[in-house]
Design an enzyme around this catalytic site. Sequence first.
Site, PDB file in Angstrom:
ATOM      1  N   VAL A   1       3.301 -44.925  37.454  1.00  0.00           N
ATOM      2  CA  VAL A   1       2.698 -45.663  36.335  1.00  0.00           C
ATOM      3  C   VAL A   1       3.036 -44.999  35.000  1.00  0.00           C
ATOM      4  CG1 VAL A   1       0.486 -46.283  35.243  1.00  0.00           C
ATOM      5  CG2 VAL A   1       0.832 -46.672  37.708  1.00  0.00           C
ATOM      6  N   ARG A   2       2.827 -43.688  34.929  1.00  0.00           N
ATOM      7  CA  ARG A   2       3.000 -43.034  33.622  1.00  0.00           C
ATOM      8  C   ARG A   2       4.477 -42.902  33.248  1.00  0.00           C
ATOM      9  NH1 ARG A   2      -2.147 -38.853  33.262  1.00  0.00           N
ATOM     10  NH2 ARG A   2      -3.697 -40.517  33.134  1.00  0.00           N
TER      11      ARG A   2
ATOM     12  N   THR B   1       3.693 -41.086  54.207  1.00  0.00           N
ATOM     13  CA  THR B   1       3.133 -41.142  55.564  1.00  0.00           C
ATOM     14  C   THR B   1       2.898 -39.721  56.045  1.00  0.00           C
ATOM     15  OG1 THR B   1       3.627 -41.589  57.898  1.00  0.00           O
ATOM     16  CG2 THR B   1       5.520 -41.436  56.443  1.00  0.00           C
TER      17      THR B   1
ATOM     18  N   GLU C   1      -0.206 -37.635  69.517  1.00  0.00           N
ATOM     19  CA  GLU C   1      -0.826 -38.911  69.926  1.00  0.00           C
ATOM     20  C   GLU C   1       0.080 -39.710  70.879  1.00  0.00           C
ATOM     21  OE1 GLU C   1      -0.875 -40.989  66.286  1.00  0.00           O
ATOM     22  OE2 GLU C   1      -2.120 -42.634  66.999  1.00  0.00           O
TER      23      GLU C   1
ATOM     24  N   ARG D   1       2.437 -41.222  66.485  1.00  0.00           N
ATOM     25  CA  ARG D   1       2.576 -42.247  67.516  1.00  0.00           C
ATOM     26  C   ARG D   1       3.929 -42.147  68.206  1.00  0.00           C
ATOM     27  NH1 ARG D   1       0.704 -47.178  64.475  1.00  0.00           N
ATOM     28  NH2 ARG D   1       2.381 -46.334  63.226  1.00  0.00           N
TER      29      ARG D   1
ATOM     30  N   SER E   1      -7.715 -17.402  75.701  1.00  0.00           N
ATOM     31  CA  SER E   1      -7.873 -18.762  75.176  1.00  0.00           C
ATOM     32  C   SER E   1      -6.497 -19.394  75.038  1.00  0.00           C
ATOM     33  CB  SER E   1      -8.564 -18.749  73.814  1.00  0.00           C
ATOM     34  OG  SER E   1      -7.695 -18.261  72.818  1.00  0.00           O
TER      35      SER E   1
ATOM     36  N   ARG F   1     -11.623 -28.241  77.044  1.00  0.00           N
ATOM     37  CA  ARG F   1     -12.291 -29.153  76.116  1.00  0.00           C
ATOM     38  C   ARG F   1     -11.232 -29.910  75.327  1.00  0.00           C
ATOM     39  NH1 ARG F   1     -15.838 -28.332  79.010  1.00  0.00           N
ATOM     40  NH2 ARG F   1     -17.992 -27.740  78.577  1.00  0.00           N
TER      41      ARG F   1
ATOM     42  N   ASP G   1       3.252 -38.848  58.958  1.00  0.00           N
ATOM     43  CA  ASP G   1       4.072 -38.649  60.161  1.00  0.00           C
ATOM     44  C   ASP G   1       5.385 -37.912  59.911  1.00  0.00           C
ATOM     45  OD1 ASP G   1       2.127 -39.935  61.515  1.00  0.00           O
ATOM     46  OD2 ASP G   1       3.226 -41.796  61.854  1.00  0.00           O
TER      47      ASP G   1
HETATM   48  O1  F6P Z   1       1.483 -44.006  60.350  1.00  0.00           O
HETATM   49  C1  F6P Z   1       0.547 -43.057  60.092  1.00  0.00           C
HETATM   50  C2  F6P Z   1      -0.476 -42.987  61.202  1.00  0.00           C
HETATM   51  O2  F6P Z   1      -1.468 -42.079  60.808  1.00  0.00           O
HETATM   52  C3  F6P Z   1       0.070 -42.615  62.581  1.00  0.00           C
HETATM   53  O3  F6P Z   1       0.217 -41.232  62.782  1.00  0.00           O
HETATM   54  C4  F6P Z   1      -0.967 -43.210  63.482  1.00  0.00           C
HETATM   55  O4  F6P Z   1      -0.413 -43.486  64.745  1.00  0.00           O
HETATM   56  C5  F6P Z   1      -1.358 -44.463  62.771  1.00  0.00           C
HETATM   57  O5  F6P Z   1      -1.087 -44.248  61.395  1.00  0.00           O
HETATM   58  C6  F6P Z   1      -2.808 -44.860  62.926  1.00  0.00           C
HETATM   59  O6  F6P Z   1      -2.992 -46.087  62.300  1.00  0.00           O
HETATM   60  P1  F6P Z   1      -4.394 -46.713  61.926  1.00  0.00           P
HETATM   61  O7  F6P Z   1      -4.899 -46.002  60.729  1.00  0.00           O
HETATM   62  O8  F6P Z   1      -4.104 -48.149  61.661  1.00  0.00           O
HETATM   63  O9  F6P Z   1      -5.298 -46.493  63.090  1.00  0.00           O
END
Ligand code: F6P
Length: 325
Positions: free
Chosen positions: A26-27, A128, A225, A174, A218, A249, A130
């Site tokens: 923006v700036r 992102t 994910e 993901r 430990s 856990r 990721d």
């Molecule tokens: O794309 C970023 C991300 O955080 C991924 O790591 C994850 O799989 C996904 O978004 C989760 O998406 P939402 O916020 O829609 O659950």
Amino acid sequence: MSRKTIAVLCSGGDAPGMNAAVRSVVRAALARGWHVLGVERGYQGLLEERLNIMTHRSVSGIIHRGGTVLKTSRSRRFRTPEGVKRAAEVLREYKISALVVIGGNGSCRGLLDLSEHWNGQTIALPGTIDNDLNGTDYTIGYDTAVNVALEAIDRLRDTAESLERTFIVEVMGRDSGFNALDVALAAGAEQALIPEVPVSLGDVLANVQAARAKGKTSNILVVAEGFPPGGAASVARYLTEHDNPDFYRLCVLGHVQRGGAPTAKDRLLATRLGAAAVEALDQGASGVLVGEIAGRSTQTPLRQAVDVRKPAATELLDLLDILSR
Ligand code: F6P
């Protein structure tokens, strides 16, 4: 001649540092005398015509805030042919000549689709947690997400040590193991399980038991994910079914990683990239992802940014193995 009008939006999962990027876009644009519209709620907001005039004051006091003040969305309608065409119409109606989208892979694909129906300039900024976008070493939000996970794991280590347990910690990712690999190395974890390198759950258990036999009291397993078959929950299920369940856990960090104030590294990256996006527009660039590789500002064709997979440094798994013995 009329003033150039550009629009900026955030799309997909929010990432810490998006606000710093919006502020910078923006700036930097206002400094060139351009007119700037902020689109709320990503592509969905474009369809709903949620466009607001941005001034210097619209982006005051946001550089340190997580999330995105513009809000974001994963728009189903925009993914339909009708949706993309309508979004292009809105851009024409508001006489917008350039669009800056801050987001991840899906957001860049959306921008490519849009460019088939609209001939304005399109620029993507990598936003992102990721880090899985080709065309930049780091994405905005990644550094913060890694640090958030580290802080949590440092805390988990205290309880893991005290009760002599193994913690199975899920981090986001993901399709990619960037988060899991870096978090595991920086946390001094015993194992990292990532989608790119499938490992049998039997081997995971054997490694935990071998570590215990060597006197490790430990263990921290960092699981992406997307590790098959079902992320950390499936690992935890297997381990508790095949060993003493009291030893284990599960902790899913998930969206916690996406929140909080962006680190200095993310604020600086976002600030540089936002200004570079405006500079690129000024020079007539379009259809590119503006990123940074080896400390230099880069422009990668959007098609290449989304279709070429950015490889995680899987060789770091060997280093993790050596260092965690
Ligand atoms: O794309 C970023 C991300 O955080 C991924 O790591 C994850 O799989 C996904 O978004 C989760 O998406 P939402 O916020 O829609 O659950």
